[in-house]
Structures are given as C-alpha cells and as structure tokens.
Design a protein around this motif. Structure first.
Motif, short mmCIF file in Angstrom:
data_model
loop_
_atom_site.label_atom_id
_atom_site.label_comp_id
_atom_site.label_asym_id
_atom_site.label_seq_id
_atom_site.Cartn_x
_atom_site.Cartn_y
_atom_site.Cartn_z
N GLY A 49 -8.87 -15.39 4.55
CA GLY A 49 -7.26 -15.99 4.42
C GLY A 49 -6.32 -15.51 3.92
O GLY A 49 -5.57 -16.17 2.97
N LEU A 50 -6.30 -14.23 3.64
CA LEU A 50 -5.66 -13.66 2.74
C LEU A 50 -4.15 -13.08 3.14
O LEU A 50 -3.86 -13.57 4.82
N SER A 51 -3.07 -13.22 3.07
CA SER A 51 -1.39 -13.04 3.14
C SER A 51 -1.86 -11.87 4.02
O SER A 51 -2.32 -11.09 3.19
N VAL A 52 -0.72 -11.65 4.88
CA VAL A 52 -0.12 -9.81 4.56
C VAL A 52 0.12 -9.30 3.41
O VAL A 52 -0.60 -7.88 3.51
N THR A 53 1.11 -9.88 1.98
CA THR A 53 0.33 -8.83 1.28
C THR A 53 -0.79 -8.68 0.78
O THR A 53 -1.12 -7.28 -0.48
N GLN A 54 -1.23 -10.06 0.79
CA GLN A 54 -3.38 -9.68 -0.39
C GLN A 54 -3.85 -8.50 0.57
O GLN A 54 -4.55 -8.23 -0.11
N VAL A 55 -4.22 -8.58 1.88
CA VAL A 55 -4.28 -7.39 2.41
C VAL A 55 -4.19 -5.91 2.28
O VAL A 55 -4.88 -5.17 1.97
N LEU A 56 -2.87 -6.05 1.77
CA LEU A 56 -1.93 -4.39 1.53
C LEU A 56 -3.35 -4.41 -0.33
O LEU A 56 -3.08 -3.35 -0.10
N LEU A 57 -2.80 -5.59 -0.89
CA LEU A 57 -3.30 -5.24 -2.29
C LEU A 57 -4.71 -4.97 -1.91
O LEU A 57 -5.34 -4.16 -2.70
N PHE A 58 -5.73 -5.67 -1.12
CA PHE A 58 -7.11 -5.28 -1.05
C PHE A 58 -6.91 -3.61 -0.57
O PHE A 58 -8.07 -3.37 -1.41
N MET A 59 -6.42 -3.28 0.12
CA MET A 59 -6.29 -1.71 0.89
C MET A 59 -5.88 -1.03 -0.62
O MET A 59 -6.56 0.45 -1.11
N ALA A 60 -5.23 -1.77 -1.33
CA ALA A 60 -4.32 -0.21 -2.46
C ALA A 60 -5.90 -0.51 -3.04
O ALA A 60 -5.66 0.47 -4.13
N ALA A 61 -6.77 -1.98 -3.98
CA ALA A 61 -8.01 -1.36 -4.52
C ALA A 61 -8.72 -0.34 -3.99
O ALA A 61 -8.33 -0.20 -4.90
N VAL A 62 -9.15 -0.21 -3.12
CA VAL A 62 -10.15 0.46 -2.13
C VAL A 62 -9.31 1.89 -2.26
O VAL A 62 -10.75 2.36 -2.89
N TYR A 63 -7.98 2.62 -2.32
CA TYR A 63 -7.82 3.26 -2.32
C TYR A 63 -7.71 3.69 -4.03
O TYR A 63 -8.18 5.35 -5.07
N ALA A 64 -7.55 2.84 -4.33
CA ALA A 64 -7.06 3.01 -6.14
C ALA A 64 -8.63 3.50 -6.87
O ALA A 64 -8.82 4.28 -7.84
N ILE A 65 -9.63 3.23 -6.43
CA ILE A 65 -10.50 3.49 -6.86
C ILE A 65 -11.83 4.52 -6.18
O ILE A 65 -12.24 5.01 -6.76
N TYR A 66 -10.57 4.90 -5.50
CA TYR A 66 -11.55 6.22 -4.27
C TYR A 66 -10.87 7.37 -4.82
O TYR A 66 -11.65 8.19 -5.37
N ILE A 67 -9.48 7.16 -5.10
CA ILE A 67 -9.11 7.97 -6.14
C ILE A 67 -9.12 8.85 -7.04
O ILE A 67 -9.67 9.63 -7.38
N VAL A 68 -10.36 7.43 -8.18
CA VAL A 68 -10.54 7.97 -9.26
C VAL A 68 -12.43 8.78 -8.51
O VAL A 68 -12.75 9.40 -9.13
N LEU A 69 -13.10 7.78 -8.06
CA LEU A 69 -14.04 8.65 -7.32
C LEU A 69 -14.29 9.48 -6.19
O LEU A 69 -14.99 10.59 -6.92
N ILE A 70 -12.96 10.32 -6.15
CA ILE A 70 -13.34 11.89 -5.00
C ILE A 70 -13.72 13.22 -5.86
O ILE A 70 -14.62 13.42 -5.17
N PRO A 71 -13.95 13.01 -7.25
CA PRO A 71 -14.60 13.95 -7.23
C PRO A 71 -15.98 14.79 -7.52
O PRO A 71 -16.42 15.39 -7.11
N LEU A 72 -16.51 13.03 -7.40
CA LEU A 72 -17.41 13.13 -7.83
C LEU A 72 -18.28 12.87 -6.45
O LEU A 72 -19.78 13.89 -6.25
N GLY A 73 -17.43 13.14 -5.40
CA GLY A 73 -17.71 12.92 -4.55
C GLY A 73 -17.78 14.53 -3.91
O GLY A 73 -18.62 14.93 -3.28
N GLY A 74 -16.79 15.31 -4.20
CA GLY A 74 -16.97 16.44 -4.67
C GLY A 74 -18.22 16.76 -5.17
O GLY A 74 -18.41 18.23 -5.03
N LYS A 75 -18.67 16.80 -6.08
CA LYS A 75 -19.89 17.56 -6.80
C LYS A 75 -21.26 17.13 -6.32
O LYS A 75 -21.97 18.17 -6.23
#
Length: 382
Positions: A49-75
C-alpha cells in the motif's frame, strides 16, 4: 566440477575456477532475483500500500544505510575472503524477502526490510566485484564479464515469466517463498571454491585517497542513479499499462530476449577496441532510450523502448565493468571496488530521494524519466 570449463570464443578462452564458481552461484541467485525483482516495487505499491513516492523513499532508506555500511563489507571480504562474504550475505537476502511478506501485516517489517537489504548488499557486492577484478584475465576482462552479463540476462528472460505465473496461480507471496528457496541454493557453488585467501587489512582511508585521485571517474558512477529508477519506477509504470502480472512478466521476458542478443557480442568487441569508446557510443543510445520513454502511451511502444533500452544498457555496462575491474586490478582492488560501489550507491540514493520529491510535486512519470536521462549523462565521465 568446472575445472576445465571452456567458453565460446566470443566470451573467453578459459576462466579460473573462482570465476567459474561465481558464474554458477550468480546463475542460481539471479534466477531467484529475476522471479522477484520485477514485482518488488509493484508489490510494495499494491500489496503493502505504499505510494510511488513512498516506494522511492523506501529505496532511499536502503541506500542511505548501505552507503554507511559499505566500508564494513570491504573489511569483512578482505579478512575472511570473497566467497565467504558472498556466502554470509545469502541469509540476509532471504530475510529481506520474507520481511516484505510480513510488511503486509505489520509495518514493523517495513522498517526492518531496508536494514536487512543493506546488510545483504554490504556483504555481497564488494566481494562480488573484487572476485571479478582479482581473478578475471586481463586480456579478456570484457569477455569474462560479458558471459556474467549473459547469465544475468538469461535469468532475466526466464524469471519474470515464471514470477508472473506464480503470482497468477499461487498469489504474490509465492514468489518470495519460492525465490528464497532457489536463492539459498546459490550457496552450493561457493562451497566448491575452497578459497585460499590471505587475510588483508582494508582501511577506508585507502578509498578516500582513490576519490581524491580520480574525482571525475567516481562522479561518473553516480550515473547508476538511473538504474534505481529503471528498477523501481519503470515496472510500476508498465504495470499501469498492462494491469496484469502474467502479461507483465511475459512483456519483460520478450523485451529482455531482444536486448540480450547484442550484449553477447559487446564483450568481444570491447576487448579488441577502446572500451571507453564502446561505452560512450552505448551511452548515447541509452540516453536516447530514456528520452524515448517520454511520449509512450501504448504497450507496443513500451515494449520497443524496453528492448532497445536493454540492448543499449549492455553496450554501456559491459565495457564500463571491464574498465572498472581493470582499474581496480591495476590500483588496489578492495579500496577501488569500495569506491566504485559507494559512488554508485550515492547516485542511487540521490536518484531515489530526488525522484520522491519530483513525483510528490508533479505526480508525473515523465518527470522521473527525464531525471533518469540526466543521471545517464554522468556515465560519460567514466
């Protein structure tokens, strides 16, 4: 089991066993993803039941967290090995899909899902890219990746149609359950690898030095913001035209089949010619494909544009990946790979955030297509 794998000449002559096992794991994993990924944004839109805007915000949340965690993945990948890191990522992908089912009944799962997806990406992508950069042969880098791209494309041909039929007969939850079972099997080839890996120390400072050394190059990877939009917004737009999961799956299956043929030849051509020249020519066509989406009002028009877009994307992505892996192998693999993955994730976060704002203000898919075309221009910097 694959110790003497020889690929057709238009892919590569002979590949190392680490790449063979990655091929096998990717084939299984991408089949599962192909069954599900096309329908994910539609599921969030229709079932959750998300709107198109909310679907995009959902994906924004995924990548906001991922950007921070990426160096940990490298380690983790540098310390425990590439195959091990990919193996560790598998449960988080499955938990992410199961959390989407749960989001229909409890909004808590909707907040948990981006975290699980970001962890999966953190463990998977740095190790996946580093495997190709380290073990692919320099003289056939593009051909080895073109075979990987062909595997992914073949799964994209089969998966959407399978997913459409599963939803038709068993409901939307079935694709996540069956996809999870298939995805779990992608761990099997990784168990064959017997990875001999000397632990290394990775520091994020090394990636920061890469950013300062090649600022335009890494800015070019922000162009992957268009990929976020094509994977999130385009399926919803097509669904509005088709209004049927089965027809949507068949539509994407045929369009992918049309686009895959050219991708099979790009690797060979790119190994024999300037990869950056192939990339630029392909990006001109890819840019045109985004502009061509603007006047679409019919299913046939959408089909033509989607097939053309997939062919053009192959001309962009294969030489781009080959250039990236060659540069990573020449420089330092993990710092460069982390820089690449973090830069493209920043582009995807930016596209999702801007896309949410644009759609909230305009309610227009055309505005999102124009935004994607603007992101595509950044590929010329690579």
């Amino acid at each position: 089991m694959f110790s003497h794998l020889h690929l057709p000449h238009y892919f590569a002559t002979k590949v190392r066993k680490e790449i063979e096992h990655l091929y096998a794991s990717t084939a299984i994993g991408n089949l599962a993803q192909a069954i599900i990924t096309l329908f994910e944004p539609i599921f969030l839109y229709q079932a959750v039941g998300l709107s198109v805007t909310q679907v995009l915000l959902f994906m924004a949340a995924v990548y906001a967290i991922y950007i921070v965690l990426i160096p940990l993945g490298g380690k983790i990948a540098a310390k425990y090995g590439y195959a091990h890191s990919i193996f560790f990522s598998i449960p988080f992908q499955i938990l992410f899909w199961l959390s989407l089912i749960g989001a229909q009944y409890n909004e808590y799962f909707l907040y948990l899902a981006p975290v699980l997806f970001a962890i999966q990406k953190t463990l998977f992508w740095p190790a996946w890219h580093a495997t190709l950069a380290r073990y692919a042969h320099n003289t056939q880098m593009a051909r080895e990746f073109s075979f990987m791209y062909a595997i992914m494309s073949l799964m994209q041909i089969l998966g959407p149609m399978v997913g459409g039929f599963l939803i038709l007969f068993f409901g939307s939850n079935s694709i996540f359950i069956i996809g999870s079972l298939i995805y779990g099997c992608s761990a099997i080839p990784l168990m064959w690898t017997g990875e001999v890996f000397a632990p290394r120390v990775y520091r994020y400072k090394q990636t920061w030095e890469m950013y300062k050394k090649y600022p335009a190059r890494f800015l070019g990877y922000f162009g992957f913001g268009e990929e976020l939009l094509v994977l999130t917004v385009w399926p919803i737009f097509i669904y509005f035209i088709v209004q049927n999961y089965q027809d949507l799956g068949s539509f994407v299956t045929v369009a992918t089949l049309v686009g895959t043929g050219l991708a099979l030849l790009v690797g060979t051509y790119a190994d024999k010619h300037s990869k950056r020249r192939v990339l630029r020519i392909g990006n001109i066509f890819y840019l045109i494909s985004w502009v061509a989406r603007v006047p679409i009002a019919s299913l046939f028009g959408a089909f033509l544009v989607d097939g053309f877009s997939r062919a053009a994307k192959g001309m962009v992505f294969i030489p781009m990946a080959a250039v990236t892996y060659e540069r990573a192998e020449t420089e330092e693999i993990m710092p460069y790979v982390i820089g690449f993955e973090q830069a493209l994730s920043m582009g995807k976060f930016l596209a999702a955030a801007l896309g949410a704002i644009v759609f909230a203000l305009t309610g227009s898919f055309i505005a999102l297509f124009v935004l994607a075309a603007i992101f595509t221009l950044l590929y010329f910097l690579i």
